[in-house]
Scaffold this motif. Sequence first.
Motif, PDB file in Angstrom:
ATOM      1  N   VAL A   1       0.855  -1.184   0.000  1.00 25.37           N
ATOM      2  CA  VAL A   1       0.000   0.000   0.000  1.00 25.37           C
ATOM      3  C   VAL A   1       0.894   1.237   0.000  1.00 25.37           C
ATOM      4  O   VAL A   1       1.753   1.380   0.876  1.00 25.37           O
ATOM      5  N   PHE A   2       0.715   2.091  -0.985  1.00 32.48           N
ATOM      6  CA  PHE A   2       1.451   3.356  -1.035  1.00 32.48           C
ATOM      7  C   PHE A   2       0.447   4.488  -0.919  1.00 32.48           C
ATOM      8  O   PHE A   2      -0.427   4.636  -1.787  1.00 32.48           O
ATOM      9  N   SER A   3       0.579   5.270   0.146  1.00 33.82           N
ATOM     10  CA  SER A   3      -0.378   6.354   0.375  1.00 33.82           C
ATOM     11  C   SER A   3       0.019   7.604  -0.390  1.00 33.82           C
ATOM     12  O   SER A   3       0.237   8.668   0.190  1.00 33.82           O
ATOM     13  N   PHE A   4       0.164   7.430  -1.701  1.00 33.64           N
ATOM     14  CA  PHE A   4       0.372   8.597  -2.550  1.00 33.64           C
ATOM     15  C   PHE A   4      -0.957   9.360  -2.627  1.00 33.64           C
ATOM     16  O   PHE A   4      -2.016   8.815  -2.240  1.00 33.64           O
TER      17      PHE A   4
ATOM     18  N   VAL B   1       1.245 -10.394   4.893  1.00 34.73           N
ATOM     19  CA  VAL B   1       2.028  -9.303   5.470  1.00 34.73           C
ATOM     20  C   VAL B   1       1.746  -8.064   4.640  1.00 34.73           C
ATOM     21  O   VAL B   1       1.755  -8.133   3.405  1.00 34.73           O
ATOM     22  N   THR B   2       1.471  -6.968   5.309  1.00 30.11           N
ATOM     23  CA  THR B   2       1.229  -5.714   4.618  1.00 30.11           C
ATOM     24  C   THR B   2       2.462  -4.823   4.722  1.00 30.11           C
ATOM     25  O   THR B   2       3.047  -4.684   5.801  1.00 30.11           O
ATOM     26  N   LEU B   3       2.879  -4.281   3.572  1.00 34.55           N
ATOM     27  CA  LEU B   3       3.948  -3.293   3.511  1.00 34.55           C
ATOM     28  C   LEU B   3       3.275  -1.978   3.148  1.00 34.55           C
ATOM     29  O   LEU B   3       2.861  -1.787   2.004  1.00 34.55           O
ATOM     30  N   SER B   4       3.157  -1.096   4.118  1.00 30.68           N
ATOM     31  CA  SER B   4       2.407   0.151   3.939  1.00 30.68           C
ATOM     32  C   SER B   4       3.380   1.322   3.990  1.00 30.68           C
ATOM     33  O   SER B   4       4.182   1.429   4.915  1.00 30.68           O
TER      34      SER B   4
ATOM     35  N   ALA C   1      -1.999   7.773  14.122  1.00 28.06           N
ATOM     36  CA  ALA C   1      -0.963   7.634  13.078  1.00 28.06           C
ATOM     37  C   ALA C   1      -1.435   6.684  11.981  1.00 28.06           C
ATOM     38  O   ALA C   1      -1.262   6.950  10.785  1.00 28.06           O
ATOM     39  N   LEU C   2      -2.043   5.600  12.395  1.00 30.10           N
ATOM     40  CA  LEU C   2      -2.514   4.626  11.400  1.00 30.10           C
ATOM     41  C   LEU C   2      -3.612   5.234  10.528  1.00 30.10           C
ATOM     42  O   LEU C   2      -3.617   5.075   9.305  1.00 30.10           O
ATOM     43  N   GLU C   3      -4.528   5.927  11.150  1.00 29.02           N
ATOM     44  CA  GLU C   3      -5.652   6.498  10.401  1.00 29.02           C
ATOM     45  C   GLU C   3      -5.132   7.458   9.323  1.00 29.02           C
ATOM     46  O   GLU C   3      -5.615   7.458   8.188  1.00 29.02           O
ATOM     47  N   THR C   4      -4.118   8.258   9.686  1.00 28.07           N
ATOM     48  CA  THR C   4      -3.594   9.250   8.744  1.00 28.07           C
ATOM     49  C   THR C   4      -2.652   8.627   7.712  1.00 28.07           C
ATOM     50  O   THR C   4      -2.745   8.917   6.510  1.00 28.07           O
ATOM     51  N   HIS C   5      -1.741   7.762   8.178  1.00 32.92           N
ATOM     52  CA  HIS C   5      -0.629   7.357   7.310  1.00 32.92           C
ATOM     53  C   HIS C   5      -0.745   5.925   6.784  1.00 32.92           C
ATOM     54  O   HIS C   5      -0.126   5.593   5.769  1.00 32.92           O
ATOM     55  N   HIS C   6      -1.467   5.082   7.483  1.00 31.40           N
ATOM     56  CA  HIS C   6      -1.571   3.679   7.056  1.00 31.40           C
ATOM     57  C   HIS C   6      -3.044   3.271   7.108  1.00 31.40           C
ATOM     58  O   HIS C   6      -3.429   2.373   7.871  1.00 31.40           O
ATOM     59  N   PRO C   7      -3.864   3.938   6.290  1.00 32.97           N
ATOM     60  CA  PRO C   7      -5.326   3.797   6.443  1.00 32.97           C
ATOM     61  C   PRO C   7      -5.841   2.387   6.182  1.00 32.97           C
ATOM     62  O   PRO C   7      -6.834   1.981   6.794  1.00 32.97           O
ATOM     63  N   THR C   8      -5.217   1.627   5.290  1.00 36.10           N
ATOM     64  CA  THR C   8      -5.771   0.279   5.035  1.00 36.10           C
ATOM     65  C   THR C   8      -5.581  -0.615   6.250  1.00 36.10           C
ATOM     66  O   THR C   8      -6.346  -1.553   6.450  1.00 36.10           O
ATOM     67  N   THR C   9      -4.544  -0.356   7.032  1.00 36.10           N
ATOM     68  CA  THR C   9      -4.393  -1.119   8.268  1.00 36.10           C
ATOM     69  C   THR C   9      -5.360  -0.592   9.335  1.00 36.10           C
ATOM     70  O   THR C   9      -5.960  -1.379  10.091  1.00 36.10           O
ATOM     71  N   TYR C  10      -5.514   0.697   9.372  1.00 34.75           N
ATOM     72  CA  TYR C  10      -6.475   1.269  10.333  1.00 34.75           C
ATOM     73  C   TYR C  10      -7.849   0.646  10.134  1.00 34.75           C
ATOM     74  O   TYR C  10      -8.557   0.340  11.102  1.00 34.75           O
TER      75      TYR C  10
END
Lengths: 416, 416
Positions: free
Chosen positions: B79-82, B184-187, B242-251
């Motif tokens: 997941v790339f949060s571009f 495994v997720t690489l975010s 932090a997850l909600e903002t930067h790693h939303p798919t994990t959030y």
Amino acid sequence: MGHRIGIVGAGVAGLHLALYLQKHGVEAVLITDREPDAYRDSRLINTVAHHHVTLERERQLGLDQWSDPALHYTYHDHVFSFPEPIRFRGDFSSPSRAVDYRLYLPALMEVFAERGGAIEYRRIEEAEIPALAARFDLLVVAAGRGPLGQLFDYRPEHSPYTQPQRRLCVGLYTGVRQPDPMNVTLSVSPGHGEMIVIPTVTFDGIATALLMENVPGGDMEGLAGLRYEDDPAAFRQAILDALETHHPTTYDRIDTARFDLAQPQDLLQGGVVPTVRRSCVTFDDGTCAIALGDVHSVVDPMMGQGANIASYAAFVLGEEIVAAEVLDERFCEKVDLRRQDRVLAAARWTNLMLQPPSEAMGRLIGTMSQNKALADDFTENFNYPERQWDRLSTPARIDAWITRMTPPELLAGAMA
Amino acid sequence: MGHRIGIVGAGVAGLHLALYLQKHGVEAVLITDREPDAYRDSRLINTVAHHHVTLERERQLGLDQWSDPALHYTYHDHVFSFPEPIRFRGDFSSPSRAVDYRLYLPALMEVFAERGGAIEYRRIEEAEIPALAARFDLLVVAAGRGPLGQLFDYRPEHSPYTQPQRRLCVGLYTGVRQPDPMNVTLSVSPGHGEMIVIPTVTFDGIATALLMENVPGGDMEGLAGLRYEDDPAAFRQAILDALETHHPTTYDRIDTARFDLAQPQDLLQGGVVPTVRRSCVTFDDGTCAIALGDVHSVVDPMMGQGANIASYAAFVLGEEIVAAEVLDERFCEKVDLRRQDRVLAAARWTNLMLQPPSEAMGRLIGTMSQNKALADDFTENFNYPERQWDRLSTPARIDAWITRMTPPELLAGAMA
């Protein structure tokens, strides 16, 4: 992949690589300043034995000009002129063969050309190196002389000497009887030097190479500077005198009436400083140059390793080129990772043998004279210098090898 | 051969080597300052995924405690949060698995002891190193802390950093939903850091490791210093924010009511300076010490390479010990020749990924999101870091890889 490879130098390294790449459909241009016709009457280049690993590579390249079994030799005869002389034999698992490179190299150049290979005959000047590199995806530097060889720095940690360790006097002779089957003789006169006697295929059949490795300060040092042209008879007599005193089993093979250089130009005198160089440089345009053969590692000829490791390294490089997508520093690193153990081992082993023997080496020689399996293993390892180095690099390793190869009931005597 | 091997350190490197040597009848003594019982309630040691090459080594060692397929994961989710997010999947050819090392290491120690292995529980002081070396034919140093690890000098050419490149906040959490099958997720949150989400076998079943790799100066840097004990609710909320903002798919996978550290001690914060060390020293008595695992090369955990290369190098070392007659500097050289490409490639690849992506890396990410075969290859290469480095080490290599893996009709678009 469409790689375009420039190979500067048409020695065994450059030629085996060029033929390998040609066989595998990779475009290779060979660049050399010496045309095939220039070899016929030139001075002796070297004396080179090809061990069976190298002959197998020749078979893979379809080179069968010298496959006649009568041209091969099958074992090493070792002679140590100690006060109590030692003599023993070690057999190869498969025969070896030596061909005069004035015959061998132009023959391979012609094969390469006949199969469609491109050869450019010219000398490379320093100023044209960038333009040369720009023509290719990789530049292979397999000729030490000239400005290209100087691109590669010495590696002092693998280059222990600044002077030749032997004063060489190498000739191709008539009048030396060959045993049947033929052999190579390794004759040692402690303190004075070694002599390697090699049956060699020449333009005119088998002649005998006497590769005299004379210790500086020993009795035979002067042979490296003795001029044949000035007085051929005196030269012959000086060689005969040296053989009679220091290498008597070879002297016994000589018909003195017929003993002479096969041709006046069949003589090479001088010495080699063993050196290892870094093997990769990158030009400003990103093209890499990689060192091959003597440019990478030049060894004293005593152990007959130079041509064999050059051919080995040429095949490693060829295999990696065929497999590679990108020919960059990472590529050169991977080539080095594959070839360095054998290449460095050949240098280290040869450098070790240039030194007076350790006590453990003396034990090994004594044991080999009584243990054929050990002598055969030592001989076979001329094909695999990294294995030889595994066995010889320290006294503990020599003793472990002796122990492993000695029947238990004989071990106490061997290690005494 | 009768070798006697001392192994200092009971991490994965020391234990896999000890079990390998035990299986092959070589006497090995394991020396560690931590008894198995000390692991149960200790602070989290690390978060470690074993890729299938490592699981295959475990099978060879007869370690089948965690062979249940339900404990394994089969793919990477990227997941790339571009501004325009990218998400794609890469599958392994065979599953991977992560086990909490507080469970894993003592279990292997007990297996080694049950099979008759000797473990000495003590700390090594500097003064006793010579006496320790004298007890063994080879001393394997697989514990970085303490005076033994300091014997091995840094190799600056392979150690580009003097500071950690990420501020780590690593915890084992409850309340994170696992997909079926697990992954495994690489975010990646560009400019702020990466997070690796790893389903992990713990004493109490599967928990979720959140390995937060926070860029110094980015939004999440402070998480590496935030104390859980001071205010667990505030810590949880900071992670969730932090997850909600930067790693939303994990959030989106989190049940906030259940989200917490699995145990208060399941947290590890800090940073790693990636370093490579020389791998062999020789004591005055001739005994050699060889570095293994983190002592040889310590990498940032982002790419999950540390444990896998430690296990790989342990097997290389074990195989060479079993085959060797003499355990000296030449022995160490041969071990290094075999292991160095993978070990160094893991370090180089990880160090590359710690840097902002090049344009070519950006092209690769974009192309992987549209090309499953390319993403699978990237994922499978977590098992073979030297292959990953072959593909990623330069923009030209990345582009060559994209070209090779892209159907011709799509190539123009991929390279735009």
